[in-house]
Design an enzyme around this catalytic site. Structure first.
Site, mmCIF file in Angstrom:
data_model
loop_
_atom_site.group_PDB
_atom_site.id
_atom_site.type_symbol
_atom_site.label_atom_id
_atom_site.label_comp_id
_atom_site.label_asym_id
_atom_site.label_seq_id
_atom_site.Cartn_x
_atom_site.Cartn_y
_atom_site.Cartn_z
ATOM 1 N N ASP A 165 -0.636 -9.260 3.233
ATOM 2 C CA ASP A 165 0.947 -8.275 2.111
ATOM 3 C C ASP A 165 1.444 -9.402 1.775
ATOM 4 O OD1 ASP A 165 2.506 -6.946 0.490
ATOM 5 O OD2 ASP A 165 3.352 -6.525 2.416
ATOM 6 N N ASP B 80 -6.053 -4.901 0.237
ATOM 7 C CA ASP B 80 -5.662 -6.603 0.049
ATOM 8 C C ASP B 80 -5.596 -7.485 0.544
ATOM 9 O OD1 ASP B 80 -4.312 -4.179 -1.294
ATOM 10 O OD2 ASP B 80 -1.658 -4.389 0.014
ATOM 11 N N ASP C 107 6.639 6.303 -0.154
ATOM 12 C CA ASP C 107 6.445 5.278 0.165
ATOM 13 C C ASP C 107 7.755 4.852 -0.773
ATOM 14 O OD1 ASP C 107 3.579 5.564 -0.856
ATOM 15 O OD2 ASP C 107 4.114 5.345 -3.240
#
Length: 391
Positions: free
Chosen positions: A182, A220, A372
């Site tokens: 991240d 990611d 979220d």
């Protein structure tokens, strides 16, 4: 991921399918209740087709499954609102017409330890319960391993794979512990360095067993790597290539997929070039790519994008793609909102019957209903959100 964020019965001439999963599966009850980490919260990165996303707009891993001995779900609050995707400049498409329910693949595993199942068990009289149970809780979803726990990771993975094997079903596992994940955003964490990560992956692989398993390797880690220096990016990609080889060597029936971002992020050619460096074009480490994890982009857009990535990637013709369809029923919001946006719906049911060439599966990598961070605390199951997605 950009505007952050389930596998197929062999069909006709479709290629790259999970042939090992093409028959009906066992029907025993789910038994294992392993200690696994909730899936992280993937907040979206700025959606752009060519420019790399910036660290400050990083996406957040979606929370997915929670353990019987739970660890805290990583949460991410972007430092600023992500840039809207290219689609944000045009009117949001109308919702997809309601279709007859797509049968869930009987070969995919539903882990019996999840926040939505906890809520269903604890709220028998809630009027929303029947919809949430039928549309979300009864469907298989991925199991995330998002904490760096070298001493317990093998046993925790084994608990899931043994539980799945006992029912004749196929689990979907998400290792998420690469260093500098991240780009230092709200879901930062993971192993302290790549040497430690390599050891963690070795232990993870030791829990895979010998039955069929699907591995979504490090969301990611490829699409969101521009925050690393060239040397550190090269080292990460070498470690990811090693991880794929280790996982497939430990269990030859494991299917390992690499991070392709999603259709609103990097251009296919750019993403393929990154993936090639990370080992995704080699059959020794890879079975293909995954996209749309914790995101909202329409399945049709992801199918087209993933095929373009695979074409640019090269490698064996057997390489395929899997798409996270957990929340993309209405597509991505036109305004680029990513945090529990209103008006979203469940996407296609997890299945190994996509009927699409080179698309191996639709999976629910993120468990719908886990917030979220806007409709509820990040990573928590929020029944009102789940109900809105499911009805």
């Amino acid at each position: 991921m950009v505007a952050a964020a389930s596998v197929v019965v062999a069909v006709g001439t479709a290629t790259g399918l999970l042939s090992a999963l093409d028959d009906g599966g066992g029907s025993g009850s789910d038994e294992a209740r392993p200690a696994v980490t909730s899936s992280p919260l993937l907040a979206p990165l700025p959606a752009r087709s060519t420019a790399a996303p910036t660290p400050s707009a990083s996406k957040s891993p979606s929370p997915s499954l929670s353990p019987s001995v739970r660890t805290t779900t990583e949460t991410r609050k972007p430092s600023r609102t992500p840039s809207p995707s290219p689609s944000a400049t045009r009117t949001e498409p109308a919702p997809e017409p309601r279709r007859a329910p797509v049968p869930v693949s009987p070969r995919l595993y539903r882990n019996p330890d999840s926040k939505v199942l906890d809520w269903v068990r604890d709220h028998p009289d809630d009027p929303r319960r029947p919809v949430i149970e039928a549309e979300i809780a009864d469907r298989p979803a991925a199991v995330w391993f998002a904490d760096y726990s070298p001493s317990t990771i093998a046993s925790r993975v084994r608990a899931v794979t043994d539980g799945a094997a006992g029912t004749g079903r196929v689990p979907v596992l998400v290792p998420y512990a690469v260093p500098d994940r991240d780009c230092g955003g709200a879901s930062q964490g993971g192993a302290p360095d790549l040497g430690a990560y390599d050891g963690w992956i070795d232990a993870f692989a030791a829990g895979l067993g010998s039955d069929e398993v699907i591995v979504i390797l490090e969301p990611d880690s490829v699409a969101l790597s521009d925050c690393l220096s060239a040397d550190r990016r090269t080292a990460r990609f070498a470690s990811l290539a090693r991880a794929g080889r280790v996982l497939k060597a430990a269990n030859p029936r494991a299917r390992v997929y690499y991070d392709a971002g999603h259709s609103g992020w990097n251009a296919p050619g750019k993403q393929a070039a990154l993936l090639r460096q990370a080992g995704a074009a080699s059959a020794a480490s890879s079975d293909g790519v995954f996209s749309n994890v914790s995101n909202f982009h329409r399945t049709g857009d992801e199918v087209a994008y993933d095929r373009r990535v695979l074409d640019a990637l090269g490698g064996p013709a057997s390489l395929g793609a899997v798409i996270d369809t957990s929340r993309n029923g209405n597509g991505a919001p036109a305004d680029g909102e990513w945090c529990d946006p209103d008006g979203r719906k469940l996407g296609r049911a997890p299945t190994t019957n996509t009927g699409e060439a080179r698309i191996d599966a639709y999976l629910w990598v993120k468990l719908p209903g886990e917030s979220d961070g806007c409709k509820g605390a990040p990573g928590t199951f929020t029944p009102s959100y789940a109900y809105d997605l499911a009805r």
